[in-house]
Structures are given as C-alpha cells and as structure tokens.
Write a protein that holds these residues in place. Sequence first.
Motif, PDB file in Angstrom:
ATOM      1  N   ALA A 179      36.535  42.028  54.056  1.00  0.00           N
ATOM      2  CA  ALA A 179      37.556  42.003  53.009  1.00  0.00           C
ATOM      3  C   ALA A 179      36.847  42.176  51.678  1.00  0.00           C
ATOM      4  O   ALA A 179      36.137  41.286  51.217  1.00  0.00           O
ATOM      5  CB  ALA A 179      38.323  40.683  53.042  1.00  0.00           C
ATOM      6  N   THR A 180      37.039  43.345  51.060  1.00  0.00           N
ATOM      7  CA  THR A 180      36.340  43.683  49.833  1.00  0.00           C
ATOM      8  C   THR A 180      37.336  43.995  48.733  1.00  0.00           C
ATOM      9  O   THR A 180      38.343  44.669  48.963  1.00  0.00           O
ATOM     10  CB  THR A 180      35.408  44.893  50.050  1.00  0.00           C
ATOM     11  N   LEU A 181      37.043  43.506  47.532  1.00  0.00           N
ATOM     12  CA  LEU A 181      37.869  43.757  46.360  1.00  0.00           C
ATOM     13  C   LEU A 181      36.974  44.240  45.224  1.00  0.00           C
ATOM     14  O   LEU A 181      35.885  43.704  45.012  1.00  0.00           O
ATOM     15  CB  LEU A 181      38.584  42.473  45.912  1.00  0.00           C
ATOM     16  N   VAL A 182      37.441  45.242  44.509  1.00  0.00           N
ATOM     17  CA  VAL A 182      36.752  45.734  43.312  1.00  0.00           C
ATOM     18  C   VAL A 182      37.792  45.852  42.206  1.00  0.00           C
ATOM     19  O   VAL A 182      38.850  46.468  42.395  1.00  0.00           O
ATOM     20  CB  VAL A 182      36.084  47.103  43.548  1.00  0.00           C
ATOM     21  N   LEU A 183      37.511  45.243  41.065  1.00  0.00           N
ATOM     22  CA  LEU A 183      38.420  45.274  39.926  1.00  0.00           C
ATOM     23  C   LEU A 183      37.721  45.959  38.756  1.00  0.00           C
ATOM     24  O   LEU A 183      36.635  45.540  38.346  1.00  0.00           O
ATOM     25  CB  LEU A 183      38.836  43.861  39.536  1.00  0.00           C
ATOM     26  N   VAL A 184      38.334  47.017  38.245  1.00  0.00           N
ATOM     27  CA  VAL A 184      37.788  47.780  37.125  1.00  0.00           C
ATOM     28  C   VAL A 184      38.767  47.673  35.964  1.00  0.00           C
ATOM     29  O   VAL A 184      39.970  47.911  36.135  1.00  0.00           O
ATOM     30  CB  VAL A 184      37.576  49.256  37.498  1.00  0.00           C
ATOM     31  N   GLU A 185      38.266  47.323  34.787  1.00  0.00           N
ATOM     32  CA  GLU A 185      39.131  47.179  33.617  1.00  0.00           C
ATOM     33  C   GLU A 185      38.586  48.032  32.481  1.00  0.00           C
ATOM     34  O   GLU A 185      37.413  47.943  32.128  1.00  0.00           O
ATOM     35  CB  GLU A 185      39.224  45.715  33.188  1.00  0.00           C
ATOM     36  N   TRP A 186      39.454  48.858  31.908  1.00  0.00           N
ATOM     37  CA  TRP A 186      39.080  49.688  30.767  1.00  0.00           C
ATOM     38  C   TRP A 186      39.564  49.009  29.502  1.00  0.00           C
ATOM     39  O   TRP A 186      40.736  49.045  29.169  1.00  0.00           O
ATOM     40  CB  TRP A 186      39.694  51.087  30.897  1.00  0.00           C
ATOM     41  N   SER A 187      38.649  48.312  28.823  1.00  0.00           N
ATOM     42  CA  SER A 187      39.057  47.498  27.685  1.00  0.00           C
ATOM     43  C   SER A 187      37.835  47.038  26.913  1.00  0.00           C
ATOM     44  O   SER A 187      36.867  46.564  27.503  1.00  0.00           O
ATOM     45  CB  SER A 187      39.860  46.281  28.165  1.00  0.00           C
ATOM     46  N   ASP A 188      37.880  47.161  25.586  1.00  0.00           N
ATOM     47  CA  ASP A 188      36.821  46.607  24.755  1.00  0.00           C
ATOM     48  C   ASP A 188      36.882  45.081  24.761  1.00  0.00           C
ATOM     49  O   ASP A 188      35.858  44.397  24.843  1.00  0.00           O
ATOM     50  CB  ASP A 188      36.954  47.114  23.316  1.00  0.00           C
TER      51      ASP A 188
END
Length: 410
Positions: A388-397
């Motif tokens: 069970a793998t999760l990756v969270l990417v956020e584009w934000s300063d």
Amino acid sequence: MTAAGVQWPWRDALADLLRRSRLAQPDGLAAEVNAALAPLGLEARIYLVDQEQRTLRPVPRPGGPPPGGLAVDSTVPGRVFTTVEPASLPATDTDPARLWLPLLDGTERLGVLEVTVRGGTPLDDPDLLAGCDLFTQLVGHLIATKLPYGDALLKVRRTRRMSEASELLWRLLPPLTFACDRAVVAAILEPCYEVGGDGFDYAADGSTLYFAIFDTAGHHLRAGLGTAVVMSAIRAARRSGDGLYAMARAADRALEEHLPELRFTTAVLAQLDLQTGRLRYVNAGHPRPLLIRGGKVVRSLDGGRRMPLGLDDPRTEVAHLTLERGDRLLLFSDGITEARDRAGAAFGIERLTGLVERGTGDLPAPEALRRLCHAALSHYDGPPSDDATLVLVEWSDEAARAMLPSNAQT
C-alpha cells in the motif's frame, strides 16, 4: 562574535561536532553529540522515528540502557515531530528542564532531539534557543550522512526483521519527503517491512519536478526485482534527457530483456513544470491519481492511458493538465483501495476520497500522508495483504514553507 566581542560558545560546539563527526561511525554519533555539548553543560538524546512513523525510538549511547520509545500521537515529543515546532518542559522535583526540538534533514522528518538543561538557564533564553536550533540542524544532517555507513541507526528505526525485497527497495528509494520553494513531495509505504513490488521516485531539477509510482505484479523478492529494474531503466532514460514516452519504452525493453517471466509493472510517470503548473503524465495501467483542490477531491486523472510497463505498448500517449496553486495530486497503489476487511468489504476509492477530504485538510503533506495511511490501515483486519503506497505532490510556495519550523519560515 557577540556585540561585546565575546566568542559565542555555540560556535565552538558546532565546530567541535563537525570535527568529531569526520571519523565517527554511525553508532558513535550520539556520543560525539554529547561530547560537543558537554562544555555548555548540556546533554542530548537522539530519538528517531520508526519505519511505521508511530514511535520515536532512542539512539543508544554509552552510560546505560536507553529509555523506552515515545508515541508519536500522544506525547509532547510526538507533537514536536508532527508539527516540527520545538517544545519545552520546565524542571520538576525529579527531572531537569528539557527542550524538545524537531530533528530534520532539510524537510525530511527524522525524529526529535531532547536537550537536558541544568543550572537554571531559562528555557526561553534567546542564546539557548538559537544555539539549540543550529546544533539540531547539524545533528539532522549528520544522521542522514552517516546512515549509509553502518547498521546501527537503521536498526533503531526498525521494530522487526525486514524482508529481502524490502531491503532491496528501501535502498533504492529516495527520502520520503522533499520540498523546494515551489513544491512538496511526500510518500509512504506499507507494510514497510514486507514491501514487495511497490515503489516511488522523484527528482527536481531547474523548473521541472519528475515523480512516479510503481507496482510490479506478484509478491516478495521477484516483484521487488521487477520494480528495481523498472526504476533503473527509467532513471537512466531520464538522466539521458528522455521524455515520458521514452522512459516508459525504456522500462518495457528492460523488463522484456532482463525479467521476461514477470508479467508487468503498473506505473504513473509525471513531469510538473514548477513555473507554470503544467503537468504531463502517462498512466501505465495504474489506479488513476486524484486531484485535490481546496481540500476536496475534484477529479481523477483519466488520460495518458497505456498498457502496463513490460507489455510492449508503443501507443503511449502523454496527457496534459494545468494545476492551480495549492493543488495536490494523490498517487496510490491498489493495495490501498482493494484491501478488504474481515467482512470482505473493499476499502474502495470512495472511502479513500472521504479520508482525504476529512483527514488531511491544511496539514503539511508528510503529516497528512502519515495520518491518511494510518487511517487506511485501521480498516484492515491485520496487516495489508498487498503493498500500500501513497505519494502526495503539492504545487505551492506556501506548502513548502509550512514544512519548516516557524523560526525558519522567514
């Protein structure tokens, strides 16, 4: 130098620790930390978070057995770890005053540092706080530097034996957290001691952030080997300047040549322009990532579909999407959504979406992902039967700055 021209004693402590660390083994780092602090009348204990991110475990040092672990979710040190904000505990009749400081390597949360303060120095003394902050930053960097050179620090973070596949994959994976001034990447894998074919990758260069998630069919070491081959082929292609289409085709050829008996690897490969928010991605038979905007899941990423890697699909199409500032992308493996409880009910995409919207909110990406994973695992009857793998990417300063202690956000 201070205004009066007197040498700041913390400078000597920092220089001494740097000098001592040059030849220090990983299992000797805790002793060197305390030797450097001794002239200041301070003591320290290093706590590293375990692989499950549930307990802070003490690094052994000379002078007796270490204390027990500290729960991340119910203690003051645990709060320091989750919020990356220091805390203090005044002296009592039985215990000296203590400072707890977040132990980071950049933005990767490693654990906490406990500093014991004697002699009546106020815990809010500016020199003490500034010195401890700089010293703790150096300790975090040294821990990350020393980790590959021995087993002692790795063993502190483990609660049981790790499988051969997990040993292979954990050595290939990048750190669980990355942040720059325009984006954040966080990842988590479970069961962390029995990972088979799941993996993730990322790289940031200039205005481009590359990230990916992988899941090779099967279990145990053979699945891990498949993921290792895929990651290596894609990295080689990426570092040669190839685009997403060529990366996917490189993985196809590598699996066919080196591991033809394996069936396939599902994956999402993506590139994000950090200046414009322009996202390009390929989905090779993997669960569709979720786009999170304003704390709500607004859509799934349905484009860029092709056959799983290794099945020789030349029809790869690259999909396009433009993100808005503050958007998050959640990538996950089917070990999350297809897991079943004792009654046979699947966890499902709806349940995952609900957890995302209720439980992550404004939390920094690594902490949001830690809580999301633990909430998902609580659905299972025992450990998950699949990775069970999760990756969270956020584009934000702002998101990147929020991952730093408040005194480092200016």
